[in-house]
Design an enzyme around this catalytic site. Sequence first.
Site, PDB file in Angstrom:
ATOM      1  N   HIS A  64       0.852  -1.199   0.000  1.00 20.02           N
ATOM      2  CA  HIS A  64       0.000   0.000   0.000  1.00 20.02           C
ATOM      3  C   HIS A  64       0.881   1.240   0.000  1.00 20.02           C
ATOM      4  O   HIS A  64       1.255   1.765   1.054  1.00 20.02           O
ATOM      5  CB  HIS A  64      -0.913   0.000   1.226  1.00 20.02           C
ATOM      6  CG  HIS A  64      -2.033   0.984   1.139  1.00 20.02           C
ATOM      7  ND1 HIS A  64      -3.323   0.686   1.531  1.00 20.02           N
ATOM      8  CD2 HIS A  64      -2.085   2.267   0.692  1.00 20.02           C
ATOM      9  CE1 HIS A  64      -4.095   1.742   1.346  1.00 20.02           C
ATOM     10  NE2 HIS A  64      -3.361   2.719   0.835  1.00 20.02           N
ATOM     11  N   HIS A  66       1.770   5.110  -2.166  1.00 19.12           N
ATOM     12  CA  HIS A  66       1.336   6.152  -3.098  1.00 19.12           C
ATOM     13  C   HIS A  66       2.584   6.763  -3.726  1.00 19.12           C
ATOM     14  O   HIS A  66       3.298   7.528  -3.087  1.00 19.12           O
ATOM     15  CB  HIS A  66       0.507   7.212  -2.366  1.00 19.12           C
ATOM     16  CG  HIS A  66      -0.741   6.667  -1.759  1.00 19.12           C
ATOM     17  ND1 HIS A  66      -1.938   6.595  -2.441  1.00 19.12           N
ATOM     18  CD2 HIS A  66      -0.983   6.135  -0.542  1.00 19.12           C
ATOM     19  CE1 HIS A  66      -2.862   6.047  -1.669  1.00 19.12           C
ATOM     20  NE2 HIS A  66      -2.297   5.754  -0.501  1.00 19.12           N
ATOM     21  N   LEU A  67       2.819   6.408  -4.979  1.00 18.61           N
ATOM     22  CA  LEU A  67       3.988   6.926  -5.689  1.00 18.61           C
ATOM     23  C   LEU A  67       3.674   8.215  -6.444  1.00 18.61           C
ATOM     24  O   LEU A  67       4.576   8.843  -6.999  1.00 18.61           O
ATOM     25  CB  LEU A  67       4.551   5.860  -6.627  1.00 18.61           C
ATOM     26  CG  LEU A  67       5.005   4.566  -5.927  1.00 18.61           C
ATOM     27  CD1 LEU A  67       5.629   3.608  -6.937  1.00 18.61           C
ATOM     28  CD2 LEU A  67       5.979   4.852  -4.796  1.00 18.61           C
ATOM     29  N   ARG A  68       2.381   8.582  -6.511  1.00 19.22           N
ATOM     30  CA  ARG A  68       1.928   9.920  -6.943  1.00 19.22           C
ATOM     31  C   ARG A  68       2.125  10.238  -8.421  1.00 19.22           C
ATOM     32  O   ARG A  68       1.757  11.331  -8.851  1.00 19.22           O
ATOM     33  CB  ARG A  68       2.615  11.011  -6.112  1.00 19.22           C
ATOM     34  CG  ARG A  68       2.413  10.917  -4.619  1.00 19.22           C
ATOM     35  CD  ARG A  68       0.968  10.997  -4.222  1.00 19.22           C
ATOM     36  NE  ARG A  68       0.785  11.250  -2.791  1.00 19.22           N
ATOM     37  CZ  ARG A  68      -0.332  11.009  -2.132  1.00 19.22           C
ATOM     38  NH1 ARG A  68      -1.374  10.499  -2.779  1.00 19.22           N
ATOM     39  NH2 ARG A  68      -0.435  11.277  -0.848  1.00 19.22           N
ATOM     40  N   HIS A 235      -5.596  -0.780   5.442  1.00 23.43           N
ATOM     41  CA  HIS A 235      -5.312   0.055   6.630  1.00 23.43           C
ATOM     42  C   HIS A 235      -6.391   0.040   7.715  1.00 23.43           C
ATOM     43  O   HIS A 235      -6.987   1.067   8.029  1.00 23.43           O
ATOM     44  CB  HIS A 235      -5.018   1.498   6.216  1.00 23.43           C
ATOM     45  CG  HIS A 235      -5.932   2.129   5.212  1.00 23.43           C
ATOM     46  ND1 HIS A 235      -7.307   2.063   5.264  1.00 23.43           N
ATOM     47  CD2 HIS A 235      -5.644   2.866   4.106  1.00 23.43           C
ATOM     48  CE1 HIS A 235      -7.827   2.719   4.254  1.00 23.43           C
ATOM     49  NE2 HIS A 235      -6.846   3.215   3.530  1.00 23.43           N
ATOM     50  N   ASN A 280      -5.700   9.175   6.924  1.00 25.05           N
ATOM     51  CA  ASN A 280      -7.030   8.582   6.776  1.00 25.05           C
ATOM     52  C   ASN A 280      -6.891   7.088   6.484  1.00 25.05           C
ATOM     53  O   ASN A 280      -6.293   6.734   5.477  1.00 25.05           O
ATOM     54  CB  ASN A 280      -7.781   9.266   5.630  1.00 25.05           C
ATOM     55  CG  ASN A 280      -9.227   8.811   5.551  1.00 25.05           C
ATOM     56  OD1 ASN A 280      -9.799   8.414   6.550  1.00 25.05           O
ATOM     57  ND2 ASN A 280      -9.808   8.872   4.364  1.00 25.05           N
ATOM     58  N   ASP A 307       0.905   2.588   3.796  1.00 23.91           N
ATOM     59  CA  ASP A 307       0.084   3.671   3.239  1.00 23.91           C
ATOM     60  C   ASP A 307       0.943   4.924   3.055  1.00 23.91           C
ATOM     61  O   ASP A 307       0.512   6.050   3.342  1.00 23.91           O
ATOM     62  CB  ASP A 307      -1.122   3.956   4.120  1.00 23.91           C
ATOM     63  CG  ASP A 307      -2.180   4.827   3.424  1.00 23.91           C
ATOM     64  OD1 ASP A 307      -2.051   5.090   2.210  1.00 23.91           O
ATOM     65  OD2 ASP A 307      -3.141   5.252   4.105  1.00 23.91           O
ATOM     66  N   HIS A 311       3.149  14.252   0.708  1.00 27.79           N
ATOM     67  CA  HIS A 311       2.564  15.525   0.277  1.00 27.79           C
ATOM     68  C   HIS A 311       3.654  16.585   0.312  1.00 27.79           C
ATOM     69  O   HIS A 311       4.711  16.394   0.938  1.00 27.79           O
ATOM     70  CB  HIS A 311       1.417  15.943   1.194  1.00 27.79           C
ATOM     71  CG  HIS A 311       0.225  15.051   1.146  1.00 27.79           C
ATOM     72  ND1 HIS A 311      -0.640  15.022   0.071  1.00 27.79           N
ATOM     73  CD2 HIS A 311      -0.252  14.145   2.043  1.00 27.79           C
ATOM     74  CE1 HIS A 311      -1.599  14.143   0.312  1.00 27.79           C
ATOM     75  NE2 HIS A 311      -1.391  13.600   1.498  1.00 27.79           N
ATOM     76  N   GLY A 326      -2.348  12.235   5.229  1.00 26.12           N
ATOM     77  CA  GLY A 326      -1.340  11.294   4.767  1.00 26.12           C
ATOM     78  C   GLY A 326       0.032  11.616   5.295  1.00 26.12           C
ATOM     79  O   GLY A 326       0.404  12.784   5.437  1.00 26.12           O
TER      80      GLY A 326
END
Length: 428
Positions: A64, A66-68, A235, A280, A307, A311, A326
Site C-alpha cells: 500500500h 502512493h507513488l503519486r 489500513h 485517513n 500507506d 505531500h 497522509g
Amino acid sequence: MPNNSQRLLFTGAQVFMQGRFRRADIAVASGRIVAIGDSVPAAATDVVFPSSGLYVVPGLADVHTHLREPGFSYKETIRTGTLAAAHGGVTAVCSMPNLNPAPDCYETLRPQLELIERDACIHVSPVGCLTMKREGKEPARFDELLPHVCAFSDDGSGIQDRGLMTEIMTELASHNALITAHCEDNSLLRGGYIHDGVYAAAHGHRGICSESEWGPIARDLELVAQTGVRYHVCHISTKESVALIREAKRSGLPVTCETGPHYLMLCDEQLKEDACYKMNPPIRGRADRSALLEGLFDGTIDCIATDHAPHSAEEKSKGLEKSAMGIVGIETSFVLLYEYLGARGFLTLAEFVDRMCLRPRQIFGLPGGTIAVGEPADLTFINMMAPSHVNPDEFLSKGRSTPFAGYPISTRIERTLCGGSIVYEREA
C-alpha cells in the site's frame, strides 16, 4: 554501484532460509543467487562485501504505497518513491490508483506503466481502479486491466453503493482477482478529520467515528460470503474491524487485511497540533491500538503496509483541520516496528519477515520472497546494532511528514538489492 553483470559475494551474514537464520555466504550474478554456503569461494572477478553481523532477509514488500505519478509528481515520483522504498529495505510495492489519470482502463494505466519501466529501481505492481475515475458510479474496465495489475481498489474513496459493490465483486470473483478495499462510509464522516476520541473532545476538533470504517467492512463481508471474491481490507484502524475480520476468517471467507505502523504504535492520546499526525483513517483510541496489536500477534492481521502518502510541505503546513491527509512511512516502517515490537519481544525477526515480506507477496502475487540458489537476488541487509534516530532530513522520499521524527531506533538498513543490483547502500 556494481551492476548485475558482476558477481557479488557477501560473506559471513546471518541469512534467512527455510524459516530460520543461519550463517552463510551469498554469491549473486546476473540478477540471481548463484551460490549459498558456509564458505563460498571468491572468484578473481568478484566484488566482495564482508557482511559479518548483518542479517539478510528477502526484500520487504509494501502492498500500500502512493507513488503519486502520473499526475502529482510535486509530491513524489516513481523514481523518488522507489528509492525511498529501497532505503527502507523494500524491493516490491503496490502502487495505489489515486493518480491523474486514474488507471481505470488500459489507456489510462499505460502512462504509469511507462514511468515504472523507465524510472523504478525496485518492483512496482500497479493497482487498478474499481470504478471509472474512482467516482463510484460504474465499474472500471477490468478486462483491459487484468493482465497488468495486481489488484483493484478505489483507495482514498469507499464504494458507497451496495449494488455496485455486489456487481464489482461478482465480476472480479469470476477472474479470481483481488479487491483491496478502502472502507469508508461518507455519510458518517460529518466533516471530521481526526478520530472521534479523547483528543478531539479535549481540543475542539471534529471527529471521525469508528463506524465509518467498520460499517462498510461489515457490509462487504456479507457480499464476500455471497460472491466468493478475494477481499483484502486496507489500513484497518478500529477494534471492531479486527473483530469482524477475525470472525470472517473463522467462517472460512477469503479475507485478508493490513494495518500500518502508525496504528500499531500510536493512539489519539498522543496527538499534537501538527499535521504529521493526520491521515485517513485516523489514529484511533488506546483500545483500538490494543486490538490491532492482538490481531497482528494472532494472525488476524496478515501484513503491515505503510500507506506511504507523501505531500508537499505546504500541503502539510495547515494544521490538523486543513492539511492534507497522509504521512510518509516506507523508509522507517521496519526499523521502527522492530525497535518497538521486535526488540521488546512481541514479534521475532522471522515473524517480521512473514508479515512484511512473505504474506504480502502471497496475497498480492508479488515476485520474490525466497533466498535460495536460482531465486532472484532481492535481498535486504539489516544491522541490528546501530543506535540512531529517525531523521526526516535523511529521507529519499519527497515527503517529510512523519509523527516519528526523533524516535530512537537501534536497527538500520545497510544495503538493499533488487534484481541483483545494489539499489540502496548506506554511506559509510
